[in-house]
Structures are given as C-alpha cells and as structure tokens.
Design a protein around this motif. Structure first.
Motif, PDB file in Angstrom:
ATOM      1  N   VAL A 131     -23.043 -14.105  48.181  1.00 20.48           N
ATOM      2  CA  VAL A 131     -23.683 -13.872  49.476  1.00 20.48           C
ATOM      3  C   VAL A 131     -23.182 -12.554  50.054  1.00 20.48           C
ATOM      4  O   VAL A 131     -21.978 -12.375  50.253  1.00 20.48           O
ATOM      5  N   ALA A 132     -24.107 -11.645  50.326  1.00 19.22           N
ATOM      6  CA  ALA A 132     -23.746 -10.387  50.968  1.00 19.22           C
ATOM      7  C   ALA A 132     -23.716 -10.574  52.483  1.00 19.22           C
ATOM      8  O   ALA A 132     -24.517 -11.317  53.039  1.00 19.22           O
ATOM      9  N   VAL A 133     -22.787  -9.912  53.136  1.00 21.21           N
ATOM     10  CA  VAL A 133     -22.710  -9.907  54.598  1.00 21.21           C
ATOM     11  C   VAL A 133     -23.016  -8.490  55.059  1.00 21.21           C
ATOM     12  O   VAL A 133     -22.302  -7.548  54.713  1.00 21.21           O
ATOM     13  N   LEU A 134     -24.090  -8.359  55.849  1.00 27.28           N
ATOM     14  CA  LEU A 134     -24.608  -7.043  56.196  1.00 27.28           C
ATOM     15  C   LEU A 134     -24.864  -6.936  57.687  1.00 27.28           C
ATOM     16  O   LEU A 134     -25.047  -7.944  58.376  1.00 27.28           O
ATOM     17  N   THR A 135     -24.922  -5.702  58.166  1.00 28.55           N
ATOM     18  CA  THR A 135     -25.440  -5.442  59.502  1.00 28.55           C
ATOM     19  C   THR A 135     -26.918  -5.050  59.358  1.00 28.55           C
ATOM     20  O   THR A 135     -27.413  -4.801  58.262  1.00 28.55           O
ATOM     21  N   GLU A 136     -27.615  -5.004  60.484  1.00 29.31           N
ATOM     22  CA  GLU A 136     -29.017  -4.567  60.461  1.00 29.31           C
ATOM     23  C   GLU A 136     -29.162  -3.199  59.802  1.00 29.31           C
ATOM     24  O   GLU A 136     -30.100  -2.968  59.035  1.00 29.31           O
ATOM     25  N   ARG A 137     -28.248  -2.289  60.101  1.00 29.99           N
ATOM     26  CA  ARG A 137     -28.349  -0.924  59.584  1.00 29.99           C
ATOM     27  C   ARG A 137     -28.183  -0.858  58.074  1.00 29.99           C
ATOM     28  O   ARG A 137     -28.664   0.065  57.430  1.00 29.99           O
ATOM     29  N   GLN A 138     -27.480  -1.821  57.515  1.00 32.90           N
ATOM     30  CA  GLN A 138     -27.231  -1.823  56.072  1.00 32.90           C
ATOM     31  C   GLN A 138     -28.333  -2.531  55.285  1.00 32.90           C
ATOM     32  O   GLN A 138     -28.405  -2.393  54.059  1.00 32.90           O
ATOM     33  N   LEU A 139     -29.171  -3.292  55.955  1.00 33.67           N
ATOM     34  CA  LEU A 139     -30.078  -4.218  55.281  1.00 33.67           C
ATOM     35  C   LEU A 139     -31.064  -3.530  54.334  1.00 33.67           C
ATOM     36  O   LEU A 139     -31.168  -3.901  53.157  1.00 33.67           O
ATOM     37  N   LEU A 140     -31.815  -2.550  54.821  1.00 34.47           N
ATOM     38  CA  LEU A 140     -32.849  -1.943  53.988  1.00 34.47           C
ATOM     39  C   LEU A 140     -32.262  -1.250  52.765  1.00 34.47           C
ATOM     40  O   LEU A 140     -32.820  -1.325  51.666  1.00 34.47           O
ATOM     41  N   ARG A 141     -31.150  -0.578  52.957  1.00 33.79           N
ATOM     42  CA  ARG A 141     -30.497   0.090  51.818  1.00 33.79           C
ATOM     43  C   ARG A 141     -30.060  -0.948  50.786  1.00 33.79           C
ATOM     44  O   ARG A 141     -30.228  -0.731  49.578  1.00 33.79           O
TER      45      ARG A 141
END
Length: 274
Positions: free
Chosen positions: A186-196
């Motif tokens: 499971v990856a933990v991401l912020t909104e800014r990291q999501l598309l990348r």
C-alpha cells in the motif's frame, strides 16, 4: 491483470452489455454524501437566530461524512487531469453492505484502488503496517490492502483473467506526511504525489486490455451480487454543494463575530467612566 497475465481479447474477455456502465457517472464522494444526507438531511433546519450567529449545520454524527466528502471531491478533481486513456470510477459500491471503494483507476500502468483520508492540519506518520494520525493509530493500511485484493478478485471473475489491483491511501490536507518505511503493498501519498505515482509506472496493459477492464469495472454487478439502486449523481452533487455553501457561510459568520467581539469589548471598556 499484471504484466505476466495472459492477454485479454474481445473474444475471450468481458463485453459490456449495451446501455450499462452506470458506475461511470458516479460523483466523487457520492457514497459519503448519501450517508451524510441520511444522517442529517439536506435542508437547513436552523432558526433565524442560529443562522444570524452562524451556528454550525454539522453535528458530531454528520461532520465525519462531510469531511470525507470534501476529501474525495478533492482527489476526484486531481484525477480529472488524467487523459482519455484512463478510466476513473468514484464511490464504487462493493460487498453486501454500504462499503465502497473511494476511487478505482484503470489505465496503461495498471488498476488502482484509492482510499482517500482527509486530516486537515494533522501530522501523519506511517511505517510498515502502522498508520498514525496525530499519535493515534488507524487501520487504514490493512483496510486498503484488503480493498485492493478484493477488487482484483472481483475484476478477475468478471473478465475471466487474473487481475492485480494496487492500493494507495491518498492523504488530503495534512500538515505533514512522514513515510518512515514503505508498506509491502500500500502506497501512502499526498494529493500532489498521486498523478505522478499512477502515470510514471511501467506500462502493463494495452489499449484493448484497458478498454475491457474498464467495461467490466463500470458494471455494478461486478462489485455486488445484487447491486442497489444508484441515485442520480448530479442530484446528489447539487445537494452537497448547496449544503457546502451554507456550511461555509455559517463558518464565515462565526469568524466575523469572533473578530468583532474584541473591538466591541474595547469600545465598551473605553466608554466606562474612570
């Protein structure tokens, strides 16, 4: 479907029945918005005095649903930047009860289940199987892992080929997100990291495979044996937007009163005889 899986084709794969694909129209956060309205209704039941002083429309029972909807709508806006080669489904009802998958994304680099968590101003810390918000442990990683495994099994049954779904938790509004050690799946991401994170991965699906997976995923019966009636997404979104305007209006009014109080107090003190 992983890169090692057998290729899908239109002869052996899933063909979407004409006129279906109802899940494509689901609004981001639709499930939590519906739960919000079930808890508190969609109208403003406050009296004139309460409205004048900006009393909140949200109580302890309705506030988490409202915050959840804000988070999912924010992630939905981020996902809307994906190109036409991607299919994004929101608030996908799954299982026998009221559970749903916040976002299912299908494209050239894979199938992804996204779990949105909105924690404005909080510090997030995660390592291996631990996910903590302001020092309190939450079972988000375990739940997200289970969600992806279930999605993979359901899509595999629908297309009659092995499908692997990858999981991510998307944190919205946090002050800080610290990933001390990555989880195994499971990856933990912020909104800014999501598309990348979604788009910079290796390509594992052809255009035809993406189309077949998307057709299966858009079918309510893929996710539930007896799909429940789906409400009109536009109606749900309009009701939420109207409520959101009232909530923000009340918040601004409360802030206005708080800012006005010191000035009023200073004026009253200045008028006192000494």
């Amino acid at each position: 479907m992983s890169a090692a899986a057998e290729p899908l084709d239109s002869e052996a794969g899933y063909i979407e029945p004409e006129g279906l694909g109802l899940l494509r129209r689901r609004a981001p956060g639709q499930s939590v918005m519906e739960e919000l309205f079930a808890v508190r209704g969609s109208s403003d039941a406050r009296g004139a005095v309460a409205r004048f002083f900006g009393v909140s429309l949200l109580d302890a029972a309705s506030r988490p649903w409202y915050w959840g909807a804000l988070g999912e709508r924010a992630v939905g806006r981020t996902l809307s930047a994906l190109g036409p080669e991607w299919t994004v489904l929101h608030a996908v009802p799954v299982g026998e009860r009221s559970a749903d998958i916040d976002h299912v994304v299908i494209g050239p680099t894979g199938v992804f289940t996204l779990n949105t968590k909105r924690h404005p101003g909080q510090k997030i810390w995660t390592a291996k199987g631990t996910f903590m918000v302001a020092g309190t442990r939450y079972p988000y990683l375990r739940n997200s892992e289970h969600e992806a495994v279930r999605a993979g099994k359901l899509l595999s049954a629908a297309v009659r080929h092995h499908v692997t779904a990858e999981a991510a938790i998307v944190v919205v509004g946090a002050q800080q997100v610290t990933v001390k050690e990555k989880h195994r799946s499971v990856a933990v991401l912020t909104e800014r990291q999501l598309l990348r994170w979604i788009t910079r991965r290796p390509v594992v699906h052809t255009q035809e495979q993406v189309a077949l997976l998307a057709a299966a995923a858009a079918q309510p019966s893929t996710w539930r044996r007896a799909p429940s009636e789906l409400r009109d997404p536009a109606e749900v979104a309009r009701s939420f937007e109207a409520l959101h305007r009232l909530v923000e209006q009340a918040r601004r009014r409360r802030v206005g009163w708080l800012l006005a109080m010191p000035a009023a107090l200073a004026s009253a003190v200045g008028a006192l005889p000494f």
